[in-house]
Design a protein around this motif. Structure first.
Motif, mmCIF file in Angstrom:
data_model
loop_
_atom_site.group_PDB
_atom_site.id
_atom_site.type_symbol
_atom_site.label_atom_id
_atom_site.label_comp_id
_atom_site.label_asym_id
_atom_site.label_seq_id
_atom_site.Cartn_x
_atom_site.Cartn_y
_atom_site.Cartn_z
ATOM 1 N N VAL A 39 0.842 -1.199 0.000
ATOM 2 C CA VAL A 39 0.000 0.000 0.000
ATOM 3 C C VAL A 39 0.877 1.249 0.000
ATOM 4 O O VAL A 39 1.950 1.266 0.601
ATOM 5 N N HIS A 40 0.414 2.276 -0.707
ATOM 6 C CA HIS A 40 1.203 3.509 -0.856
ATOM 7 C C HIS A 40 0.474 4.759 -0.377
ATOM 8 O O HIS A 40 1.067 5.830 -0.312
ATOM 9 N N THR A 41 -0.823 4.623 -0.094
ATOM 10 C CA THR A 41 -1.617 5.767 0.373
ATOM 11 C C THR A 41 -2.546 5.293 1.484
ATOM 12 O O THR A 41 -2.784 4.087 1.635
ATOM 13 N N LEU A 42 -3.121 6.243 2.211
ATOM 14 C CA LEU A 42 -4.090 5.917 3.255
ATOM 15 C C LEU A 42 -5.300 5.200 2.657
ATOM 16 O O LEU A 42 -5.808 4.230 3.222
ATOM 17 N N GLU A 43 -5.727 5.663 1.484
ATOM 18 C CA GLU A 43 -6.906 5.057 0.847
ATOM 19 C C GLU A 43 -6.656 3.591 0.464
ATOM 20 O O GLU A 43 -7.543 2.749 0.600
ATOM 21 N N MET A 44 -5.454 3.291 -0.014
ATOM 22 C CA MET A 44 -5.121 1.903 -0.355
ATOM 23 C C MET A 44 -5.133 1.039 0.904
ATOM 24 O O MET A 44 -5.642 -0.089 0.893
ATOM 25 N N LEU A 45 -4.576 1.560 1.973
ATOM 26 C CA LEU A 45 -4.558 0.843 3.241
ATOM 27 C C LEU A 45 -5.990 0.594 3.726
ATOM 28 O O LEU A 45 -6.357 -0.535 4.099
ATOM 29 N N GLN A 46 -6.813 1.633 3.708
ATOM 30 C CA GLN A 46 -8.206 1.493 4.153
ATOM 31 C C GLN A 46 -8.954 0.471 3.303
ATOM 32 O O GLN A 46 -9.737 -0.333 3.817
ATOM 33 N N ALA A 47 -8.698 0.500 2.006
ATOM 34 C CA ALA A 47 -9.413 -0.391 1.080
ATOM 35 C C ALA A 47 -9.140 -1.859 1.373
ATOM 36 O O ALA A 47 -10.064 -2.680 1.417
ATOM 37 N N VAL A 48 -7.874 -2.215 1.577
ATOM 38 C CA VAL A 48 -7.553 -3.632 1.816
ATOM 39 C C VAL A 48 -8.011 -4.065 3.210
ATOM 40 O O VAL A 48 -8.395 -5.225 3.406
ATOM 41 N N VAL A 49 -8.008 -3.145 4.165
ATOM 42 C CA VAL A 49 -8.521 -3.461 5.508
ATOM 43 C C VAL A 49 -10.028 -3.714 5.437
ATOM 44 O O VAL A 49 -10.544 -4.673 6.026
ATOM 45 N N GLU A 50 -10.741 -2.866 4.703
ATOM 46 C CA GLU A 50 -12.187 -3.063 4.538
ATOM 47 C C GLU A 50 -12.485 -4.401 3.861
ATOM 48 O O GLU A 50 -13.432 -5.107 4.224
ATOM 49 N N ALA A 51 -11.667 -4.750 2.877
ATOM 50 C CA ALA A 51 -11.842 -6.032 2.182
ATOM 51 C C ALA A 51 -11.620 -7.202 3.144
ATOM 52 O O ALA A 51 -12.362 -8.194 3.118
ATOM 53 N N LYS A 100 10.181 5.712 2.761
ATOM 54 C CA LYS A 100 10.851 7.012 2.574
ATOM 55 C C LYS A 100 9.849 8.091 2.156
ATOM 56 O O LYS A 100 9.980 9.257 2.516
ATOM 57 N N HIS A 101 8.856 7.696 1.369
ATOM 58 C CA HIS A 101 7.869 8.646 0.855
ATOM 59 C C HIS A 101 6.891 9.108 1.946
ATOM 60 O O HIS A 101 6.623 10.307 2.079
ATOM 61 N N LEU A 102 6.369 8.168 2.736
ATOM 62 C CA LEU A 102 5.344 8.509 3.729
ATOM 63 C C LEU A 102 5.906 8.738 5.127
ATOM 64 O O LEU A 102 5.333 9.496 5.910
ATOM 65 N N GLY A 103 7.001 8.065 5.456
ATOM 66 C CA GLY A 103 7.554 8.152 6.810
ATOM 67 C C GLY A 103 7.071 6.996 7.665
ATOM 68 O O GLY A 103 5.888 6.624 7.622
#
Length: 284
Positions: A25-37, A55-58
């Motif tokens: 996952v690279h964004t909050l939305e991607m993370l939320q999406a797979v958790v919801e799934a 490095k990109h998000l911290g």
């Protein structure tokens, strides 16, 4: 719940003959999406980030978001650092709350790979953190790690046995013919080799390059002992293409909540399909 180690999840998956999907996952939305799934399908879940995404998000932002997801979720969630060659970064991620890490020294001779993997295992074991390592070289591109087709080498089954014995590593990613990225044709998976490795190695095996492998081949890999399948490129591409489509159809809608919602739904649908494919639905 809190973030959990992936070791018991993957041990159970291998024992019961199903696979757990690890999504980059690279964004909050991607993370939320797979958790919801995962919640919807009652699947155990591994959230995965590359070194580039760290490095990109911290680290703190990633761990904070993953911990918030785990707290709200009723399914077990692990957080994994993928393909890391930097021992110090691995230590930082473990200290910050990652519950699984991959030390990738597959580009070095066997002895060096053993030495570095053992070093990580010694630190991680005391904290219950899962450690993954690679033997052989998986081809393709993963962040800034690039292995050309002619440089990709398959893992030797007997070396796999020795490696696990010498390092105490809790999960192993053997190169068996898959590649990172999207396949130009059919992947040339060596199923006989997977079987030979699985006969010698009791720890869960990891299937790298899971994007775009035909369904029947994924199921066969899982049945042979691949307890974790990584999905990165396919998920990232689906997310980005859904944004492109949105802007082509709604060029004047510049509200991030509009287009990110669409991308999130696309990722969630793909995650549900991958979880069903690997047989981890209703396994949480």
């Amino acid at each position: 719940m809190t973030l959990v180690s992936s070791t018991p999840l993957l041990t159970e998956a291998r024992k019961q003959g199903y696979g757990i999907v690890a999504f980059n996952v690279h964004t909050l939305e991607m993370l939320q999406a797979v958790v919801e799934a995962a919640e919807e399908s009652r699947s155990p879940l591994i959230l995965q980030t590359t070194v580039g995404t760290v490095k990109h998000l911290g680290i703190d932002y990633i761990v904070g978001a993953a911990q918030a997801a785990a707290k709200q979720a009723s399914v077990p969630i692990a957080l994994h650092l993928d393909h890391c060659q930097d021992f110090e970064l691995i230590l930082k991620c473990i200290r910050s709350g990652y519950t699984s890490v991959m030390i990738d020294q597959s580009m070095h001779p066997f002895e060096r790979n053993v030495e570095m993997t053992k070093k990580v295992v010694e630190v991680a074991r005391a904290l219950g953190v899962n450690v993954e390592a690679e033997l052989g070289k998986v081809g393709g591109v993963e962040d800034d790690i690039q292995v050309s087709e002619d440089m990709a080498t398959l893992a030797d089954p007997e070396e796999c046995r020795r490696f696990v014995e010498l390092t105490g590593v809790t999960t192993l990613a053997p190169a068996i013919g898959t590649a990172h990225g999207i396949y130009k044709g059919e992947p040339n998976i060596d199923f006989k080799r997977i079987g030979e490795i699985a006969e010698r190695v009791s720890v869960p095996l990891v299937l790298h390059g899971g994007s775009g492998i035909p369904e029947a081949q994924v199921k066969r890999c899982v049945s042979l002992g691949m307890a974790k399948m990584n999905v990165a490129t396919e998920l990232k591409n689906a997310f980005t293409l859904s944004l492109q489509k949105f802007f082509s159809e709604h060029p004047d809608d510049l509200d991030p909540r509009s287009y990110m919602s669409v991308a999130k739904k696309t990722v969630k649908q793909m995650a549900l399909e991958k979880m069903k494919l690997c047989g981890c639905t209703n396994r949480a």
